[in-house]
Design a protein around this motif. Structure first.
Motif, PDB file in Angstrom:
ATOM      1  N   LYS A 389      29.344  88.448 -13.725  1.00 51.51           N
ATOM      2  CA  LYS A 389      30.047  89.333 -12.391  1.00 51.51           C
ATOM      3  C   LYS A 389      29.169  90.624 -12.131  1.00 51.51           C
ATOM      4  CE  LYS A 389      34.077  88.776 -13.717  1.00 51.51           C
ATOM      5  NZ  LYS A 389      34.093  88.117 -14.843  1.00 51.51           N
ATOM      6  N   THR A 390      29.169  91.218 -13.230  1.00 48.14           N
ATOM      7  CA  THR A 390      28.340  92.557 -13.266  1.00 48.14           C
ATOM      8  C   THR A 390      27.071  92.746 -12.259  1.00 48.14           C
ATOM      9  OG1 THR A 390      29.125  92.823 -15.389  1.00 48.14           O
ATOM     10  CG2 THR A 390      27.804  94.563 -14.551  1.00 48.14           C
ATOM     11  N   VAL A 391      26.270  91.614 -12.802  1.00 48.85           N
ATOM     12  CA  VAL A 391      25.136  91.744 -11.874  1.00 48.85           C
ATOM     13  C   VAL A 391      25.270  91.514 -10.271  1.00 48.85           C
ATOM     14  CG1 VAL A 391      24.009  89.322 -11.910  1.00 48.85           C
ATOM     15  CG2 VAL A 391      22.712  91.243 -12.312  1.00 48.85           C
ATOM     16  N   ILE A 483      36.306  97.250  -8.172  1.00 51.15           N
ATOM     17  CA  ILE A 483      37.343  97.287  -9.116  1.00 51.15           C
ATOM     18  C   ILE A 483      37.171  96.183 -10.257  1.00 51.15           C
ATOM     19  CG2 ILE A 483      39.671  97.418  -9.289  1.00 51.15           C
ATOM     20  CD1 ILE A 483      39.884  97.805  -6.455  1.00 51.15           C
ATOM     21  N   ASP A 484      36.808  96.393 -11.271  1.00 53.19           N
ATOM     22  CA  ASP A 484      36.450  95.503 -12.289  1.00 53.19           C
ATOM     23  C   ASP A 484      37.415  95.155 -13.099  1.00 53.19           C
ATOM     24  OD1 ASP A 484      34.968  93.767 -13.557  1.00 53.19           O
ATOM     25  OD2 ASP A 484      33.745  95.141 -14.955  1.00 53.19           O
ATOM     26  N   GLU A 485      37.741  93.938 -13.673  1.00 54.20           N
ATOM     27  CA  GLU A 485      38.705  93.504 -14.585  1.00 54.20           C
ATOM     28  C   GLU A 485      40.025  93.772 -14.186  1.00 54.20           C
ATOM     29  OE1 GLU A 485      38.058  91.207 -16.298  1.00 54.20           O
ATOM     30  OE2 GLU A 485      35.907  91.474 -16.832  1.00 54.20           O
ATOM     31  N   GLN A 486      40.446  93.688 -12.949  1.00 52.50           N
ATOM     32  CA  GLN A 486      41.778  94.457 -12.797  1.00 52.50           C
ATOM     33  C   GLN A 486      42.638  93.332 -11.851  1.00 52.50           C
ATOM     34  OE1 GLN A 486      43.107  95.739 -13.920  1.00 52.50           O
ATOM     35  NE2 GLN A 486      43.976  97.624 -13.436  1.00 52.50           N
ATOM     36  N   VAL A 637      39.326  93.099 -22.763  1.00 51.64           N
ATOM     37  CA  VAL A 637      38.309  92.702 -21.449  1.00 51.64           C
ATOM     38  C   VAL A 637      36.963  93.273 -21.401  1.00 51.64           C
ATOM     39  CG1 VAL A 637      39.932  91.758 -19.811  1.00 51.64           C
ATOM     40  CG2 VAL A 637      39.925  94.409 -20.377  1.00 51.64           C
ATOM     41  N   GLY A 638      36.225  92.636 -20.918  1.00 45.86           N
ATOM     42  CA  GLY A 638      34.998  93.350 -20.472  1.00 45.86           C
ATOM     43  C   GLY A 638      33.946  93.838 -21.477  1.00 45.86           C
ATOM     44  N   ILE A 639      34.249  93.773 -22.511  1.00 47.14           N
ATOM     45  CA  ILE A 639      33.008  94.303 -23.601  1.00 47.14           C
ATOM     46  C   ILE A 639      31.972  93.125 -23.836  1.00 47.14           C
ATOM     47  CG2 ILE A 639      32.798  94.799 -25.984  1.00 47.14           C
ATOM     48  CD1 ILE A 639      35.569  96.688 -25.389  1.00 47.14           C
TER      49      ILE A 639
END
Ligand code: ADP
Ligand code: MG
Length: 781
Positions: A389-391, A483-486, A637-639
């Motif tokens: 998702k980040t990209v 808004i990430d991982e939220q 999350v997210g790492i």
């Protein structure tokens, strides 16, 4: 009773439908039902209808198969009509005084100030709250039987005379009161414990109705602590279905029922607010009938129709709120449209050493369209852990900055914010974008400087925690909020954002694959892009259940992985030893594992470390200064650690499945084979084993979420706080998926434009009173 008669007719029709009887057999069966229940049918005024139905089912030689089929359909319809006519009712007697639905509950007869406080504890503040206060069960007191016919375990009503009473003092704390009750068929013993007040009612010779379960004791029929009502004659007993309400300390069931009787009288004045087309399409009971029917249904059929109708009412209103909000947000113009050039993103894509997946391309395309559109984006980017998702968000950020706007990226924790910041600065700075980190840990003097620069527009991207919206941060030209991982960032927080700026585009990203129904409710106002494809070359993570007694072989396996230069997580439910729970914990296992793997470096991470200590530990793991990370679920999350190939989770039953899935997603982020071990107690029960087993069989986050939802129920799914999901009183988010989906589809058609709403003032009013506060609808309606 009449419901049983109609159900018997129904049953025969079902037999025919299942092919178990022929058309010709319907008539004789109907006939004998009618004959055996002649009195009931006549007393309830059904005689004419039943005669018609009998005539209709007469076996005729001339009837072709096709006409029999048609008659069967007709028969089904007639029975349905019969049910609606005789098994459903409403309050018709006009109360002396009309009370507004929002009248304080204390003004209802039999309530008063003191009781009102108790009702408040149950969430009942107004008359209307009582209307919508669902019983948890019902007592069917229509079944009056003779003592001789009463069957064991059945809950029934017995009417008889008290012929004998005795009082047995067992010990200081326990006195038993036995009453022999007789009707013309036999005797039953009615027993009470310590309730000495019953003596004054149940004197010898008194006639009374008893409602309770039939048991056997020493060969005698018995009822223990039944509800009873002293009566003059059989006719005084009202056979009815009574509600059983959830209670709280200080109020009795009988009192609740008396209040309910008063309150429900007022449904006389209710007017339907649902548009006719909803009532028609879903075949709903009218408002008066459905409210009456959850409290004092005329029949079980009535009760069920009422629940069904109220589920629909709830779903329809909620979806209306959501879609209305969605339309309203779309209506708010951004002010100006963004001019997306796409030069910088081209450059960026060239620097990547991989190609975007089709799903990533599609999602980015959808986002780009929103950016260009004159209406603000409200989009959810959903994709499993590691789906990339980040990209996609980076592409959006770059576009927006190139168009001359600023972007803010928000993370749930400062650890994640920091990692995110590193990644983004590595990717975006070469493109000439200025990016800063702003969290609670940022030095005060730096904060001031950063805020100053954001205001002047000298910074393009700010990465941080949610504090960004809470603090008095001003932007020169905020164009995009990511808004990430939220999954906990609800409707209200989004509205907060919108109120703040000039309608930035909003992109919410989540790896928590929430089940469809929850997505529809929680994110009901968002458009959704889905990354349903993993980057190429990923090897599926192997999930392995391992017994505690097999720990040694687990350690051997871990050692082999470490020897190959890979990294390993060990995750525990607790930070340190607890007296109450005999569980392995992070701190003592950190010590043990440091010994077991003495040639390797072990780090320790848990929630009690300060944010900067946490950052430090995380950093060292990312930089491979640690080979093993022992942690609690803070690592959730997210790492992103490409060399991590083993995730060991101890006491996995202490975590929710979705959380396990998140944890598992910390490994398998490269082309190496990765493993997730679930260490299970040797004596774990079957439920745990089967749950873990089904988890190990799927890597699909959506499937995990569905399993999780089934095990835990929706309330706990999102953790303690529900953030914006209203509590549904009737809907069950697991069972009622179809109702929610049907309502959503219908509402989408119904509310094609906001203007179409204006024709339904009652509906609008209802929506406002219902959701005005909880979804901030007041602001927009
Ligand atoms: P998540 O969706 O969980 O936030 P990330 O965005 O962190 O996932 O991506 C996980 C890893 O996959 C990162 O290391 C990222 O660089 C990599 N990645 C993303 N997209 C692709 C792709 N199309 N092909 C190969 N690797 C990719
Ligand atoms: Mg991510």
């Amino acid at each position: 009773m009449i419901e049983e008669v109609i159900n018997s007719f129904d049953y025969i029709v079902q037999l025919k439908e299942k092919g178990m009887i022929t058309w010709e057999e319907i008539f004789p069966s109907f006939y004998s039902i009618a004959k055996n229940n002649f009195k009931v049918i006549q007393e309830n005024g059904l005689l004419e209808d039943v005669k018609k139905i009998l005539a209709y089912t007469k076996p005729l030689k001339t009837l072709s198969e096709e006409r029999k089929e048609r008659r069967l359909e007709g028969l089904k319809d007639s029975l349905k009509i019969l049910k609606e006519r005789y098994l459903v009712d409403e309050v018709l007697e006009k109360p002396e005084k009309k009370l507004a639905p929002l009248t304080d509950i204390k003004y209802i007869k039999k309530v008063g100030t003191k009781r009102a406080l108790i009702l408040n504890k149950l969430g009942i503040f107004s008359l209307k709250d009582f209307f919508y206060y669902p019983p948890r069960d019902y007592e069917d007191r229509r079944k009056v039987v003779k003592i001789f016919n009463a069957k064991e375990d059945e809950k029934v009503v017995i009417i008889g005379n008290v012929v004998k009473s005795e009082e047995v003092k067992i010990n200081k704390g326990l006195t038993i009161y036995n009453f022999s009750v007789e009707d013309d068929s036999g005797v039953i013993i009615v027993t009470f414990f310590n309730q000495d007040y019953v003596k004054s009612y149940l004197k010898r010779g008194v006639k009374s109705a008893f409602y309770g379960k039939i048991e056997y004791s020493y060969g005698m029929k018995q009822m223990k602590s039944p509800d009873f009502q002293v009566i003059e004659s059989d006719e005084d007993f009202k056979s009815e279905i009574l509600p059983v309400y959830p209670l709280t300390f200080g109020i009795f069931q009988t009192t609740m029922r008396r209040i309910a009787k008063e309150a429900i009288q007022q449904t006389y004045f209710l007017e339907e607010f649902l548009p006719e087309e909803f009532v028609q399409e879903f075949n709903l009971l009218d408002l008066k009938k459905r409210i009456k029917g959850i409290h004092f249904p005329l029949s079980i059929y009535h009760k069920e129709r009422s629940w069904y109708s109220l589920k629909y009412e709830e779903a329809i209103l909620f979806e209306l709120a959501m879609i209305y909000l969605k339309l309203k947000m779309k209506e708010m113009k951004k002010g100006e449209t963004k001019e997306i050039k796409g030069e910088l993103t081209k450059k960026f894509l060239n620097t990547l050493n991989f190609e975007l997946t089709q799903a990533q391309k599609r999602s980015y395309e959808e986002i780009r369209k929103d950016l260009i559109s004159p209406y603000p984006m409200n989009r959810l980017l959903q994709g499993d852990v590691g789906s990339g998702k980040t990209v996609v968000s980076e592409l959006a950020i770059i576009d927006v900055c190139e168009a001359g706007y600023q972007a803010a990226v928000m993370n749930p924790t400062s650890v994640l914010a920091k990692q995110q910041f590193k990644k983004l600065s590595k990717d975006l700075e070469p493109l000439g974008l200025k990016i800063v980190l702003l969290t609670g840990d940022t030095k005060e003097s730096d904060k001031i400087l950063i805020k100053e620069k954001l205001k002047l527009g000298e910074i393009d991207v700010v990465v941080g925690t949610h504090a960004i919206i809470q603090q008095d941060v001003e932007f020169k030209k905020l164009g995009l909020v990511v808004i990430d991982e939220q999954h906990r960032f609800g409707v209200n927080q989004r509205l907060e954002l919108i109120k703040k700026g000039n309608h930035p585009d909003i992109l919410v990203m989540t790896a928590t694959p929430i089940p469809r129904t929850l997505a529809m409710t929680f994110y009901g106002d968002l458009d959704v892009s889905l990354i349903d494809e993993m980057p190429k070359g990923r090897r599926p993570i192997k999930t392995i259940l391992i017994a505690e007694s097999n720990r040694k072989s687990l350690y051997e396996f871990v050692k082999e992985e470490l020897d190959q230069g890979n990294q390993v997580f060990f995750v525990y439910p607790l930070i340190e030893e607890s007296e109450a729970l005999e569980l392995k914990n992070a701190i003592s296992m950190y010590e043990e594992l440091s010994k077991v793997f003495e040639e390797y470096k072990v780090g320790l991470l848990h929630g009690r470390l300060s944010p900067s200590e946490k950052n430090d530990v995380m950093d060292k793991f990312v930089q491979k200064e640690y080979d093993i990370l022992v942690s609690t679920s803070v690592v959730e999350v997210g790492i992103d650690i490409p060399d991590a190939t083993v995730m060991v989770i101890e006491h996995p039953d202490r975590f929710g499945l979705s959380q396990l899935h998140q944890l598992r997603g910390r490994v398998g982020r490269s082309d190496k084979q990765s493993y997730c071990f679930l260490v299970i107690d040797d004596d774990a029960n079957n439920e745990i084993k089967s749950k873990m087993n089904s988890f190990s069989k799927t890597l699909d986050g959506f499937e995990v979420a569905e399993i999780d939802l089934k095990w835990r129920g929706p309330g706990k799914f999102f953790g303690v706080e529900q953030h914006g999901i209203p509590e549904f009183k009737f809907l069950d988010l697991v069972e009622d998926i179809n109702i929610i989906e049907n309502s959503r589809k219908k509402v989408e058609r119904f509310l094609a434009t906001i203007q179409s709403f204006d024709r339904y003032p009652n509906l609008k009013h209802e929506l406002q009173t219902r959701y005005g506060d909880s979804i901030h609808l007041v602001n927009v309606l």
